[in-house]
Design a protein around this motif. Structure first.
Motif, PDB file in Angstrom:
ATOM      1  N   SER A   1       3.765   4.541   6.336  1.00 48.95           N
ATOM      2  CA  SER A   1       2.814   3.428   6.262  1.00 48.95           C
ATOM      3  C   SER A   1       1.383   3.939   6.254  1.00 48.95           C
ATOM      4  O   SER A   1       0.528   3.461   5.488  1.00 48.95           O
ATOM      5  N   THR A   2       1.100   4.941   7.092  1.00 49.24           N
ATOM      6  CA  THR A   2      -0.244   5.534   7.137  1.00 49.24           C
ATOM      7  C   THR A   2      -0.592   6.201   5.806  1.00 49.24           C
ATOM      8  O   THR A   2      -1.703   6.062   5.280  1.00 49.24           O
ATOM      9  N   GLN A   3       0.387   6.917   5.259  1.00 46.00           N
ATOM     10  CA  GLN A   3       0.136   7.609   3.995  1.00 46.00           C
ATOM     11  C   GLN A   3      -0.089   6.611   2.861  1.00 46.00           C
ATOM     12  O   GLN A   3      -0.927   6.841   1.989  1.00 46.00           O
ATOM     13  N   GLU A   4       0.617   5.486   2.868  1.00 49.40           N
ATOM     14  CA  GLU A   4       0.418   4.468   1.837  1.00 49.40           C
ATOM     15  C   GLU A   4      -0.982   3.862   1.935  1.00 49.40           C
ATOM     16  O   GLU A   4      -1.617   3.576   0.923  1.00 49.40           O
ATOM     17  N   ARG A   5      -1.423   3.625   3.170  1.00 46.49           N
ATOM     18  CA  ARG A   5      -2.779   3.098   3.345  1.00 46.49           C
ATOM     19  C   ARG A   5      -3.829   4.093   2.810  1.00 46.49           C
ATOM     20  O   ARG A   5      -4.807   3.707   2.178  1.00 46.49           O
ATOM     21  N   LEU A   6      -3.617   5.392   3.067  1.00 45.69           N
ATOM     22  CA  LEU A   6      -4.545   6.411   2.559  1.00 45.69           C
ATOM     23  C   LEU A   6      -4.529   6.451   1.033  1.00 45.69           C
ATOM     24  O   LEU A   6      -5.580   6.554   0.385  1.00 45.69           O
ATOM     25  N   LEU A   7      -3.327   6.347   0.442  1.00 46.51           N
ATOM     26  CA  LEU A   7      -3.208   6.373  -1.014  1.00 46.51           C
ATOM     27  C   LEU A   7      -3.927   5.179  -1.638  1.00 46.51           C
ATOM     28  O   LEU A   7      -4.629   5.309  -2.645  1.00 46.51           O
TER      29      LEU A   7
END
Length: 465
Positions: A101-107
């Motif tokens: 979820s964190t990585q998707e927000r960063l992307l």
């Protein structure tokens, strides 16, 4: 007065040319510097704009990451995990849904703001997650070694950025933003952003600098060419004026020579009569003979004066023993010079024979020795004449050296110019006549001088048989 006025006029003609060249070079310098300064100022302003833009993006990304809350992994490893265990915890966290979820927000944030990369770091610079998914959680950031100072500032709560860096033909900038949880900094946001117009601006600045340099060089070359043409024109004009004066002098001297020769004939006749009535070994007889010699020399000077005014051809030359000529002139000079003036001559062991015109040679040596003695201070000094023969070149060099006051460089440039003289009652014809006579005998003259040290005159004659 006319000669001085002409020289002053020529100086005034040169003045605008020099001023124009100085103004031209100054204008080119100001133009180039102002252009470079303007381009650099514009580039700096764009760099400042990019910095402000990156800070605004960082603030938006920070708010987005904190919504609805800060990724829990950051305060956890900051407060409860030992440093040596953090890499293992971060690696385990990468397998959780929370990490994804964190990585998707960063992307999403990277794509939304058109960034190169967004990475979430611990305060120690370890990777928590990154938008490009090209690093392993728990590893040290690949920029940790380069951006140590910026990361350290961010870990202490300061916003920090690095200067532009270049990758191939593009420029990038990285910014580090602290993530706070209450009063503590628990993590760092690393943003990398491409600045597209910086490369173009720097390329334009380099091209503009090269074009201005090339343009300035072309203008300078054109200016120097024009200056040389004008200089040659002025030189030709000055030479023409000198030639005109010499031609006028030639016409004038024809009448003067006639007036001088009449009294000289009378003086010569009376001296001959007086010499005949005196005892052959008496001093009076010797003085009368000297009067006859000098009378003849004065007549020859008049002829030589006319010869110079008419630009003489080659004079008739014979083999002459230079030692005899110099000794007779020195003996004559010592009668009229002060006792504190020493005139010495140095000759080679063997007789030195040169090819010269006897009358012209006597006039040349006498004129140069007179100049040397007149250049000495009131306290006196030395005048030395040295004769050297070079069998290999068939050239005999006669050097006249004095310990006088010397000649200023600007004056030295004009010493062979007709009518130019620094003496109060000088005619400015002695050295021009000397050079004209030397040239008519296939001889040459060089003068070196240093103020306060003295002057050295070197004349070279073909060696006789």
């Amino acid at each position: 007065m006319k000669i001085a006025g002409t020289r002053q006029l020529l100086s005034f003609k040169r003045l605008p040319i020099r001023v124009t060249i100085i103004i031209l070079l100054g204008s080119l310098l100001v133009f180039n510097l102002s252009g470079w300064y303007w381009m650099r100022s514009f580039e700096i302003s764009k760099e400042t704009d990019s910095q402000q833009q990156l800070e605004m993006v960082a603030s938006s990304v920070n708010n987005a990451i904190r919504t609805p809350q800060i990724p829990s992994i950051l305060p956890y490893v900051h407060r409860f995990v030992a440093l040596e265990n953090i890499p293992e915890i971060l690696e385990r966290n990468s397998e959780t849904t929370h990490f994804k979820s964190t990585q998707e927000r960063l992307l999403w944030q990277r794509q939304n703001f058109n960034l190169q990369d967004i990475a979430l770091l611990t305060t120690g610079g370890l990777i928590v997650a990154d938008s490009n998914n090209n690093t392993i959680p728990g590893d040290l950031s690949p920029f940790a070694a380069l951006d140590t100072e910026a990361m350290d500032k961010a870990s202490h709560g300061e916003l920090a950025s690095i200067k532009f860096y270049r990758v191939k033909d593009q420029y990038y900038r990285r910014l580090y933003l602290p993530i706070r949880d209450g009063d503590s900094v628990v993590g760092i946001i690393q943003l990398s952003m491409q600045i597209p117009y910086i490369a173009e601006l720097r390329s334009i600045r380099v091209q503009a600098a090269l074009q201005s340099i090339i343009g300035s060089l072309i203008i300078i070359v054109i200016g120097m060419t024009i200056f040389r043409l004008i200089k040659r024109t002025l030189k030709a004009e000055e030479t023409l004026m000198q030639t005109t004066r010499i031609e006028a002098m030639g016409s004038m001297t024809a009448g003067i020579a006639h007036e001088i020769r009449n009294p000289l004939t009378a003086i010569q006749a009376l001296a001959e009569e007086a010499a005949d009535q005196m005892t052959p070994v008496s001093q009076c007889r010797q003085n009368a003979n000297d009067i006859l010699t000098e009378t003849k020399r004065l007549a020859d000077i008049t002829d030589n004066f006319l010869t110079m005014a008419k630009n003489p051809d080659v004079l008739n030359c014979d083999d002459i023993n230079i030692e005899h000529v110099i000794e007779s002139i020195i003996r004559l000079l010592k009668k009229g010079t002060a006792p504190n003036i020493n005139i010495n001559a140095v000759f080679p062991k063997n007789p030195c024979i040169i090819r010269a015109n006897a009358k012209a040679l006597q006039q040349i040596i006498l004129n140069l020795l007179l100049n040397a003695t007149q250049a000495l201070p009131e306290t006196g000094g030395d005048v030395t004449i040295i004769v050297q023969n070079n069998p290999q070149t068939d050239i005999t060099e006669i050097t006249i050296r004095d310990t006088g006051v010397g000649i200023a460089p600007k004056t030295l440039e004009r010493i062979f110019e007709p009518f130019f003289s620094t003496k109060k009652n000088g005619t400015g014809l002695g050295l021009p006549l000397t050079r004209a006579l030397l040239q008519s005998m296939n001889a040459s003259c060089k003068i070196k001088s240093k103020e306060g040290k003295g002057t050295t005159v070197s004349i070279e004659f073909p060696t006789g048989k």
